[in-house]
Design a protein around this motif. Sequence first.
Motif, PDB file in Angstrom:
ATOM      1  N   TYR A   1     -30.274 -15.495  27.879  1.00 49.99           N
ATOM      2  CA  TYR A   1     -29.710 -16.704  27.292  1.00 49.99           C
ATOM      3  C   TYR A   1     -30.208 -16.824  25.854  1.00 49.99           C
ATOM      4  O   TYR A   1     -31.386 -16.578  25.580  1.00 49.99           O
ATOM      5  CB  TYR A   1     -30.112 -17.943  28.088  1.00 49.99           C
ATOM      6  N   PRO A   2     -29.352 -17.198  24.907  1.00 48.50           N
ATOM      7  CA  PRO A   2     -29.755 -17.162  23.491  1.00 48.50           C
ATOM      8  C   PRO A   2     -30.842 -18.171  23.131  1.00 48.50           C
ATOM      9  O   PRO A   2     -30.686 -19.369  23.370  1.00 48.50           O
ATOM     10  CB  PRO A   2     -28.450 -17.464  22.739  1.00 48.50           C
ATOM     11  N   ARG A   3     -31.923 -17.676  22.574  1.00 52.04           N
ATOM     12  CA  ARG A   3     -33.042 -18.530  22.170  1.00 52.04           C
ATOM     13  C   ARG A   3     -32.610 -19.540  21.113  1.00 52.04           C
ATOM     14  O   ARG A   3     -33.138 -20.660  21.050  1.00 52.04           O
ATOM     15  CB  ARG A   3     -34.184 -17.665  21.639  1.00 52.04           C
ATOM     16  N   HIS A   4     -31.675 -19.141  20.271  1.00 55.98           N
ATOM     17  CA  HIS A   4     -31.301 -19.985  19.145  1.00 55.98           C
ATOM     18  C   HIS A   4     -30.146 -20.940  19.483  1.00 55.98           C
ATOM     19  O   HIS A   4     -29.507 -21.483  18.583  1.00 55.98           O
ATOM     20  CB  HIS A   4     -30.931 -19.119  17.935  1.00 55.98           C
ATOM     21  N   ALA A   5     -29.873 -21.163  20.764  1.00 57.66           N
ATOM     22  CA  ALA A   5     -28.898 -22.187  21.148  1.00 57.66           C
ATOM     23  C   ALA A   5     -29.356 -23.553  20.639  1.00 57.66           C
ATOM     24  O   ALA A   5     -30.519 -23.929  20.791  1.00 57.66           O
ATOM     25  CB  ALA A   5     -28.732 -22.210  22.660  1.00 57.66           C
ATOM     26  N   LYS A   6     -28.459 -24.285  20.042  1.00 61.59           N
ATOM     27  CA  LYS A   6     -28.798 -25.558  19.405  1.00 61.59           C
ATOM     28  C   LYS A   6     -28.920 -26.686  20.443  1.00 61.59           C
ATOM     29  O   LYS A   6     -28.374 -26.589  21.548  1.00 61.59           O
ATOM     30  CB  LYS A   6     -27.709 -25.937  18.397  1.00 61.59           C
ATOM     31  N   ASP A   7     -29.602 -27.742  20.044  1.00 57.13           N
ATOM     32  CA  ASP A   7     -29.541 -28.970  20.828  1.00 57.13           C
ATOM     33  C   ASP A   7     -28.072 -29.388  20.942  1.00 57.13           C
ATOM     34  O   ASP A   7     -27.334 -29.375  19.943  1.00 57.13           O
ATOM     35  CB  ASP A   7     -30.327 -30.098  20.147  1.00 57.13           C
ATOM     36  N   GLY A   8     -27.661 -29.748  22.147  1.00 54.37           N
ATOM     37  CA  GLY A   8     -26.268 -30.119  22.363  1.00 54.37           C
ATOM     38  C   GLY A   8     -25.425 -29.015  22.964  1.00 54.37           C
ATOM     39  O   GLY A   8     -24.268 -29.257  23.329  1.00 54.37           O
ATOM     40  N   THR A   9     -25.977 -27.806  23.082  1.00 52.63           N
ATOM     41  CA  THR A   9     -25.243 -26.720  23.735  1.00 52.63           C
ATOM     42  C   THR A   9     -24.886 -27.150  25.152  1.00 52.63           C
ATOM     43  O   THR A   9     -25.742 -27.634  25.893  1.00 52.63           O
ATOM     44  CB  THR A   9     -26.091 -25.441  23.769  1.00 52.63           C
ATOM     45  N   PRO A  10     -23.622 -26.986  25.562  1.00 55.39           N
ATOM     46  CA  PRO A  10     -23.213 -27.519  26.864  1.00 55.39           C
ATOM     47  C   PRO A  10     -23.777 -26.732  28.044  1.00 55.39           C
ATOM     48  O   PRO A  10     -23.906 -25.514  28.001  1.00 55.39           O
ATOM     49  CB  PRO A  10     -21.684 -27.403  26.823  1.00 55.39           C
ATOM     50  N   VAL A  11     -24.113 -27.451  29.086  1.00 55.27           N
ATOM     51  CA  VAL A  11     -24.450 -26.904  30.403  1.00 55.27           C
ATOM     52  C   VAL A  11     -23.850 -27.860  31.433  1.00 55.27           C
ATOM     53  O   VAL A  11     -23.470 -28.990  31.101  1.00 55.27           O
ATOM     54  CB  VAL A  11     -25.976 -26.765  30.637  1.00 55.27           C
ATOM     55  N   ALA A  12     -23.752 -27.409  32.674  1.00 52.81           N
ATOM     56  CA  ALA A  12     -23.265 -28.273  33.745  1.00 52.81           C
ATOM     57  C   ALA A  12     -24.314 -28.342  34.847  1.00 52.81           C
ATOM     58  O   ALA A  12     -24.798 -27.309  35.308  1.00 52.81           O
ATOM     59  CB  ALA A  12     -21.946 -27.761  34.301  1.00 52.81           C
ATOM     60  N   VAL A  13     -24.673 -29.546  35.246  1.00 55.34           N
ATOM     61  CA  VAL A  13     -25.618 -29.767  36.341  1.00 55.34           C
ATOM     62  C   VAL A  13     -24.866 -30.486  37.455  1.00 55.34           C
ATOM     63  O   VAL A  13     -24.277 -31.548  37.224  1.00 55.34           O
ATOM     64  CB  VAL A  13     -26.830 -30.605  35.879  1.00 55.34           C
ATOM     65  N   ASN A  14     -24.869 -29.881  38.638  1.00 52.63           N
ATOM     66  CA  ASN A  14     -24.121 -30.489  39.747  1.00 52.63           C
ATOM     67  C   ASN A  14     -22.668 -30.764  39.359  1.00 52.63           C
ATOM     68  O   ASN A  14     -22.114 -31.827  39.671  1.00 52.63           O
ATOM     69  CB  ASN A  14     -24.785 -31.784  40.216  1.00 52.63           C
ATOM     70  N   ASP A  15     -22.066 -29.819  38.644  1.00 54.13           N
ATOM     71  CA  ASP A  15     -20.656 -29.911  38.231  1.00 54.13           C
ATOM     72  C   ASP A  15     -20.400 -31.007  37.205  1.00 54.13           C
ATOM     73  O   ASP A  15     -19.245 -31.347  36.944  1.00 54.13           O
ATOM     74  CB  ASP A  15     -19.738 -30.120  39.442  1.00 54.13           C
ATOM     75  N   LYS A  16     -21.448 -31.547  36.613  1.00 55.68           N
ATOM     76  CA  LYS A  16     -21.280 -32.571  35.579  1.00 55.68           C
ATOM     77  C   LYS A  16     -21.823 -32.027  34.261  1.00 55.68           C
ATOM     78  O   LYS A  16     -22.908 -31.462  34.208  1.00 55.68           O
ATOM     79  CB  LYS A  16     -21.999 -33.866  35.961  1.00 55.68           C
TER      80      LYS A  16
END
Length: 364
Positions: free
Chosen positions: A283-298
């Motif tokens: 996973y890219p170390r330089h991913a910015k704050d705000g990079t999207p992820v989904a937790v429990n489909d949200k």
Amino acid sequence: MARAAKATINLAALKQNYLLAKELAGGKQAAAIIKANAYGHGAVQVARYLSDVADAFGVACIEEAMELKDAGIEQPVALLEGFFTADELELVNEHKLITAVHSDWQVEAIASTTFDQPVTVWVKFDSGMHRLGFDADGFRQALQTLKELPQVGQLVAMTHYACADEVECEYTQQQLNKFLAVCADYDLPVCTANSAAILHWPETHGKNTCTDWVRPGIMLYGASPMDQNTENSQRLQTVMTLSSALIAVRELEPGEPIGYGRRFVTEQPTRVGVVAMGYADGYPRHAKDGTPVAVNDKMTRIIGKVSMDMMTVDLTDLPDAQIGDPVELWGEQVDVNDVASCADTIAYTLYTGITRRVPLVYKS
């Protein structure tokens, strides 16, 4: 396996993307490009699953070709960069590999080698990428020499596009025009059109073109190479889902820093989740704050720098999220291109960067 990090590979989606490439190319032959371990998806597994539909496979080097042949793959395998040293021609001969030729020394090496049967050669013309390939005079001379060699069977003309992913760019048409002009005097099969050209430039491969082969790469894996969505790119199906799980949850007051370097500081009471995924997984170390992820489909976001084994995500608006809940880093919900954009890179680097610590789990 205790750690939840994994990459799930949807093989049925992969096959549909290959068949889409064939459809868009008017049924022309398609070499499925599975170099770099099938862009991180597992070359042998991908080749086996496509073996009933694929016309050929494309790889970058002899080592990748031998991995396929040692696994029993019977389809033709093309060395897209050709051979790197003349002694590799022994394996080209033994395993009936297709080899690209882009330099005079390769022509000379073939002329100095004995083959059990003539080898198929894809001769590369530099139409404007200026990476590999002959200029117009060198291309004509290479073709003339190779045509006269008993070691050579079928000759195919090939080129590669520099800007086909740019929807409004005219350079692709200029490259195609140069390629067609240099090929006009030869009755040869033609290998052109990468994923971007297949998706957006029908003049490079359509029913009324001279093209015989296309080379789908990134589109096989469900990621669009285009600089904007197109009707065809939206038909691609997601193949890889990178996922993990929450391993810790904590509550922080306003003004608290998160992670290395204190890049993110809470502005309000914040619920933070820790995910078992980091740059040692790819996973890219330089991913910015705000990079999207989904937790429990949200959908939510990364907050704080990605570390080697973990990352932190915002659970403030997900009060029910708990330890053990699933997290999607990219896949069906989180577009890999959105993650790539937040990391100032492209989907290719994300896919090929997945490390051996992340198991590949296949479903069909």
